[in-house]
Write a protein that holds these residues in place. Structure first.
Motif, short mmCIF file in Angstrom:
data_model
loop_
_atom_site.label_atom_id
_atom_site.label_comp_id
_atom_site.label_asym_id
_atom_site.label_seq_id
_atom_site.Cartn_x
_atom_site.Cartn_y
_atom_site.Cartn_z
N UNK A 184 -0.13 1.73 -21.93
CA UNK A 184 0.06 3.16 -21.66
C UNK A 184 0.87 3.32 -20.39
N UNK A 185 2.16 3.01 -20.48
CA UNK A 185 3.01 2.97 -19.29
C UNK A 185 3.92 4.19 -19.21
N UNK A 186 3.96 4.78 -18.03
CA UNK A 186 4.80 5.93 -17.72
C UNK A 186 5.89 5.45 -16.74
N UNK A 187 7.09 6.03 -16.78
CA UNK A 187 8.15 5.60 -15.85
C UNK A 187 7.75 5.67 -14.38
N UNK A 188 6.76 6.49 -14.04
CA UNK A 188 6.34 6.64 -12.64
C UNK A 188 5.38 5.55 -12.18
N UNK A 189 4.92 4.72 -13.10
CA UNK A 189 3.87 3.75 -12.79
C UNK A 189 4.38 2.57 -11.97
N UNK A 190 3.45 1.94 -11.26
CA UNK A 190 3.71 0.74 -10.48
C UNK A 190 2.84 -0.39 -11.03
N UNK A 191 3.33 -1.62 -11.00
CA UNK A 191 2.59 -2.76 -11.54
C UNK A 191 2.10 -3.67 -10.43
N UNK A 192 0.87 -4.15 -10.58
CA UNK A 192 0.36 -5.20 -9.70
C UNK A 192 -0.17 -6.31 -10.60
N UNK A 193 0.42 -7.49 -10.48
CA UNK A 193 0.14 -8.59 -11.40
C UNK A 193 -0.41 -9.76 -10.61
N UNK A 194 -1.56 -10.27 -11.03
CA UNK A 194 -2.21 -11.38 -10.35
C UNK A 194 -2.16 -12.64 -11.19
N UNK A 195 -1.76 -13.73 -10.57
CA UNK A 195 -1.77 -15.03 -11.24
C UNK A 195 -1.73 -16.10 -10.17
N UNK A 196 -2.70 -17.00 -10.17
CA UNK A 196 -2.74 -18.02 -9.14
C UNK A 196 -1.50 -18.91 -9.20
N UNK A 197 -1.16 -19.37 -10.40
CA UNK A 197 0.01 -20.24 -10.55
C UNK A 197 1.31 -19.46 -10.62
N UNK A 226 -8.19 0.18 0.04
CA UNK A 226 -8.51 0.87 1.29
C UNK A 226 -7.24 1.38 1.96
N UNK A 227 -6.23 0.51 2.06
CA UNK A 227 -5.01 0.90 2.76
C UNK A 227 -4.21 1.94 1.97
N UNK A 228 -4.23 1.85 0.65
CA UNK A 228 -3.56 2.87 -0.17
C UNK A 228 -4.21 4.24 0.04
N UNK A 229 -5.53 4.26 0.07
CA UNK A 229 -6.26 5.51 0.33
C UNK A 229 -5.89 6.04 1.71
N UNK A 230 -5.83 5.15 2.70
CA UNK A 230 -5.46 5.59 4.06
C UNK A 230 -4.05 6.17 4.10
N UNK A 231 -3.14 5.59 3.35
CA UNK A 231 -1.76 6.12 3.28
C UNK A 231 -1.77 7.54 2.73
N UNK A 232 -2.57 7.77 1.69
CA UNK A 232 -2.65 9.11 1.10
C UNK A 232 -3.27 10.09 2.09
N UNK A 274 0.83 -1.21 0.00
CA UNK A 274 0.00 0.00 0.00
C UNK A 274 0.86 1.26 0.00
N UNK A 275 1.94 1.26 0.76
CA UNK A 275 2.83 2.42 0.77
C UNK A 275 3.47 2.63 -0.59
N UNK A 276 3.86 1.54 -1.25
CA UNK A 276 4.46 1.66 -2.58
C UNK A 276 3.46 2.21 -3.58
N UNK A 277 2.21 1.76 -3.49
CA UNK A 277 1.17 2.25 -4.40
C UNK A 277 0.88 3.73 -4.13
#
Length: 254
Positions: free
Chosen positions: A112-125, A211-217, A32-35
């Motif tokens: 549409x990626x900018x150098x400032x962006x962060x990635x979150x990738x979901x995959x069960x396997x 929720x936690x990212x919003x709380x960090x902001x 959350x802090x990173x986001x």
């Protein structure tokens, strides 16, 4: 003897309770802090998942109660924004595409990626070629990568990527979705299983992260850019004004 639905409900509840306890103890703080830091710097959260894990990206990106600076990367972008034929998206070809190693760089270039962006990738396997490849492409360009995966499953199988790596081994931050090996919780007489849980736990994790990212902001004195429902008065006006601040950087096709 409890019936199957009761057993499944207990399986789901136990996993959600474990995630809640882990999150309350600070388990989501790093992600959350990173986001929040990325958003504060003008970045966008780039969410990616294939197959049923695309539901996680949809939960992160572009929904009421969620963050506006979020963008969804999807395999169909190869058709909508690239030169792949629509036939690659049928059920059989789509599965092949998900595992295709070379598709990741092509997909990254279309995003549409900018150098400032962060990635979150979901995959069960966490082992398919497109997933591992996109995580590597993001890391190679200096982006922080957050993984949401089943540690039980990914540690029990071999990667399908020539790097020999899994998503969990590439990401800066790893979140365990608590799904079991094979994702199912109930055995079926004669073989096989039902009662998949990764989509349920994934959606819950996505909301906790939001929720936690919003709380960090908020704690940092920032006003979080949050979507409100377009189906309430003033919703469209509110959302349009904030989306305009990220013109040309957000992608949300169905």
């Amino acid at each position: 003897m409890p019936d199957s639905m009761t057993i499944f409900g207990l399986e789901v509840s136990a996993r959600l309770d474990a995630i809640t306890a882990w999150a309350v103890a600070g388990g989501l703080d790093e992600a959350a802090n990173a986001m929040a830091d990325a958003l504060d710097a003008g970045g966008v959260i780039q969410a990616f998942g294939t197959g049923h894990s695309e539901a996680f990206a949809m939960e992160i990106s572009g929904r009421a109660g969620g963050l506006i600076p979020t963008s969804k990367i999807a395999l169909r972008d190869l058709v909508l924004h690239g030169d792949r034929d629509v036939a690659v998206l049928d059920s059989l070809e789509g599965s092949v595409l998900e595992r295709e190693t070379g598709v990741a760089e092509e997909l990254f270039q279309l995003s549409l990626v900018d150098p400032r962006d962060i990635f979150i990738i979901a995959s069960n396997s966490g082992v398919n070629g497109s997933i591992v490849g996109l995580a590597l492409a993001a890391k190679e360009r200096g982006h922080t990568v957050i993984a949401v995966t089943s540690l039980e499953h990914t540690n029990a199988v071999e990667t399908k990527h020539p790097s020999g790596m899994r998503l969990s081994e590439i990401a800066d931050i790893v979140i365990d979705n608590r799904a079991p090996f094979g994702d199912t919780t109930l055995e079926v007489s004669g073989g096989g299983g039902v009662g998949a849980v990764s989509s349920i736990t994934g959606a819950y994790i996505a909301q906790l992260l939001t929720i936690e990212t919003v709380q960090c902001l908020v704690r940092a004195g920032k006003k979080p850019p949050i979507y409100i429902s377009a189906n309430i008065p003033g919703g469209d006006e509110h959302n349009t004004a904030l989306v305009g601040q990220y013109a040309g950087r957000l992608r949300r096709e169905a």
